[in-house]
Enzyme design. Structure first.
Site, PDB file in Angstrom:
ATOM      1  N   ASP A  64       0.849  -1.185   0.000  1.00  0.00           N
ATOM      2  CA  ASP A  64       0.000   0.000   0.000  1.00  0.00           C
ATOM      3  C   ASP A  64       0.883   1.232   0.000  1.00  0.00           C
ATOM      4  O   ASP A  64       1.671   1.447   0.933  1.00  0.00           O
ATOM      5  CB  ASP A  64      -0.903  -0.006   1.242  1.00  0.00           C
ATOM      6  CG  ASP A  64      -2.002   1.049   1.170  1.00  0.00           C
ATOM      7  OD1 ASP A  64      -1.814   2.077   0.486  1.00  0.00           O
ATOM      8  OD2 ASP A  64      -3.057   0.834   1.802  1.00  0.00           O
ATOM      9  N   ASN A  88       1.486   6.804 -10.760  1.00  0.00           N
ATOM     10  CA  ASN A  88       0.133   6.686 -11.295  1.00  0.00           C
ATOM     11  C   ASN A  88      -0.916   6.408 -10.221  1.00  0.00           C
ATOM     12  O   ASN A  88      -2.080   6.769 -10.385  1.00  0.00           O
ATOM     13  CB  ASN A  88       0.097   5.569 -12.348  1.00  0.00           C
ATOM     14  CG  ASN A  88      -1.316   5.184 -12.715  1.00  0.00           C
ATOM     15  OD1 ASN A  88      -2.030   5.914 -13.398  1.00  0.00           O
ATOM     16  ND2 ASN A  88      -1.756   4.015 -12.254  1.00  0.00           N
ATOM     17  N   ARG A 122      10.441  10.917  -3.068  1.00  0.00           N
ATOM     18  CA  ARG A 122      11.519  11.209  -2.118  1.00  0.00           C
ATOM     19  C   ARG A 122      12.561  10.092  -2.081  1.00  0.00           C
ATOM     20  O   ARG A 122      13.771  10.338  -1.959  1.00  0.00           O
ATOM     21  CB  ARG A 122      10.914  11.419  -0.715  1.00  0.00           C
ATOM     22  CG  ARG A 122      11.914  11.380   0.443  1.00  0.00           C
ATOM     23  CD  ARG A 122      12.922  12.511   0.361  1.00  0.00           C
ATOM     24  NE  ARG A 122      13.869  12.419   1.476  1.00  0.00           N
ATOM     25  CZ  ARG A 122      14.975  11.685   1.469  1.00  0.00           C
ATOM     26  NH1 ARG A 122      15.258  10.931   0.398  1.00  0.00           N
ATOM     27  NH2 ARG A 122      15.780  11.684   2.502  1.00  0.00           N
ATOM     28  N   TYR A 154     -10.597  15.785  -3.566  1.00  0.00           N
ATOM     29  CA  TYR A 154      -9.966  15.201  -4.754  1.00  0.00           C
ATOM     30  C   TYR A 154      -9.280  16.283  -5.581  1.00  0.00           C
ATOM     31  O   TYR A 154      -8.112  16.127  -5.973  1.00  0.00           O
ATOM     32  CB  TYR A 154     -10.989  14.453  -5.609  1.00  0.00           C
ATOM     33  CG  TYR A 154     -10.366  13.899  -6.868  1.00  0.00           C
ATOM     34  CD1 TYR A 154      -9.441  12.866  -6.802  1.00  0.00           C
ATOM     35  CD2 TYR A 154     -10.661  14.446  -8.119  1.00  0.00           C
ATOM     36  CE1 TYR A 154      -8.825  12.372  -7.947  1.00  0.00           C
ATOM     37  CE2 TYR A 154     -10.060  13.956  -9.274  1.00  0.00           C
ATOM     38  CZ  TYR A 154      -9.149  12.923  -9.179  1.00  0.00           C
ATOM     39  OH  TYR A 154      -8.533  12.454 -10.321  1.00  0.00           O
ATOM     40  N   LYS A 158      -5.193  16.863  -6.454  1.00  0.00           N
ATOM     41  CA  LYS A 158      -4.625  16.975  -7.800  1.00  0.00           C
ATOM     42  C   LYS A 158      -3.990  18.352  -8.033  1.00  0.00           C
ATOM     43  O   LYS A 158      -3.029  18.473  -8.801  1.00  0.00           O
ATOM     44  CB  LYS A 158      -5.689  16.664  -8.851  1.00  0.00           C
ATOM     45  CG  LYS A 158      -6.089  15.187  -8.852  1.00  0.00           C
ATOM     46  CD  LYS A 158      -4.886  14.262  -9.050  1.00  0.00           C
ATOM     47  CE  LYS A 158      -5.254  12.796  -9.109  1.00  0.00           C
ATOM     48  NZ  LYS A 158      -4.092  11.910  -9.325  1.00  0.00           N
ATOM     49  N   VAL A 187     -11.800   9.696 -18.127  1.00  0.00           N
ATOM     50  CA  VAL A 187     -11.242   8.444 -18.635  1.00  0.00           C
ATOM     51  C   VAL A 187     -12.073   7.298 -18.067  1.00  0.00           C
ATOM     52  O   VAL A 187     -12.250   7.201 -16.853  1.00  0.00           O
ATOM     53  CB  VAL A 187      -9.771   8.244 -18.206  1.00  0.00           C
ATOM     54  CG1 VAL A 187      -9.182   7.011 -18.889  1.00  0.00           C
ATOM     55  CG2 VAL A 187      -8.942   9.478 -18.504  1.00  0.00           C
TER      56      VAL A 187
END
Length: 254
Positions: A64, A88, A122, A154, A158, A187
């Site tokens: 995770d 991603n 990092r 959200y 972003k 998408v």
């Protein structure tokens, strides 16, 4: 021209959607892969498929990305230098207004979309900086350019990805390490099902009456960005389906 063959890439959130398609297209280009996600069985299926179809090596890591210690253990386990990191992994949870949303949804989005991306960046960037080569590609969203009702956290995450991308590029100023972002609009992937917590009918409504982007469309752009000459750094690409003009302007034939 293929400038990617023989390189090694990490793709997070690789078990489905944009992440999976990106691994497939990178494998076609001869890129060795380290694919991550939480579904171990799915990762092993991807490894078997890509190694059998393409002459590449695929390493899997099920963990995770919200877990900083797991990220650290993952990076310490790597045996190859990383040339490309595709951040991603990300998600949306719910569309509730700020005064009625669930704290757990907020924490999941912030921990995945922002902190998880930061953890791996990092941990991977120092080796790129030391070798003075490498490329970070962050998968953002048009929500990082335009906020909308029902997306308070959200869109905030972003917007954070956009800021992180820009600041990372500036932190690496004077090096040959490239930093980019890809910002898709609508998408059709598992994204809406996750956002609506498994409600397939509600998720389908998001794309009703229009032709959305698909994972392949965005994966092709990620590979295009990665395959530019070493002196070319594409900072961002904003990609809408033709039927979409903003977060709230979507033409539907219904």
């Amino acid at each position: 021209m293929n400038r990617l063959k023989g390189k090694t890439a990490i793709v997070t959130g690789a078990t489905a959607g944009i992440g999976y398609k990106t691994t497939e297209l990178l494998a076609e280009q001869g890129v060795h892969l380290v694919v991550t996600g939480r579904r171990e069985e799915r990762l092993e299926e991807i490894k078997e498929k890509l190694e059998s179809e393409y002459e590449v090596k695929v390493q899997t890591a099920a963990f995770d990305i919200r877990d900083a210690d797991a990220c650290r253990s993952f990076v310490e386990s790597l045996t190859a230098n990383i040339d490309l990191l595709v951040n991603n992994a990300g998600l949306a949870k719910g569309t509730d207004p700020v005064y009625d949303a669930e704290f757990d949804d907020w924490n999941t989005m912030i921990d995945t979309n922002v902190k998880g991306l930061l953890y791996l960046s990092r941990l991977i960037i120092p080796q790129m900086k030391e070798r003075n080569t490498g490329h970070i590609i962050n998968v953002g969203s048009t929500a990082g350019h335009e906020s909308y009702a029902g997306g308070v956290v959200y869109t905030a995450t972003k917007h954070a990805v956009k800021a992180i991308t820009e600041s990372t590029k500036k932190d690496l100023h004077g090096t040959e390490v490239r930093v980019s972002m890809v910002s898709p609009g609508l998408v059709e992937t598992e994204f809406s099902e996750v956002r609506f917590k498994g409600d397939k009918e509600k998720a389908a409504e998001v794309y009703k009456g229009m032709k959305p982007l698909v994972a392949q469309d965005i994966a092709e752009i990620i590979v295009f960005v990665a395959n530019r000459p070493a002196h070319v750094n594409i900072m961002d690409t904003i990609i809408y389906p033709t039927a979409q003009s903003s977060a709230t302007m979507v033409h539907r034939d219904v």
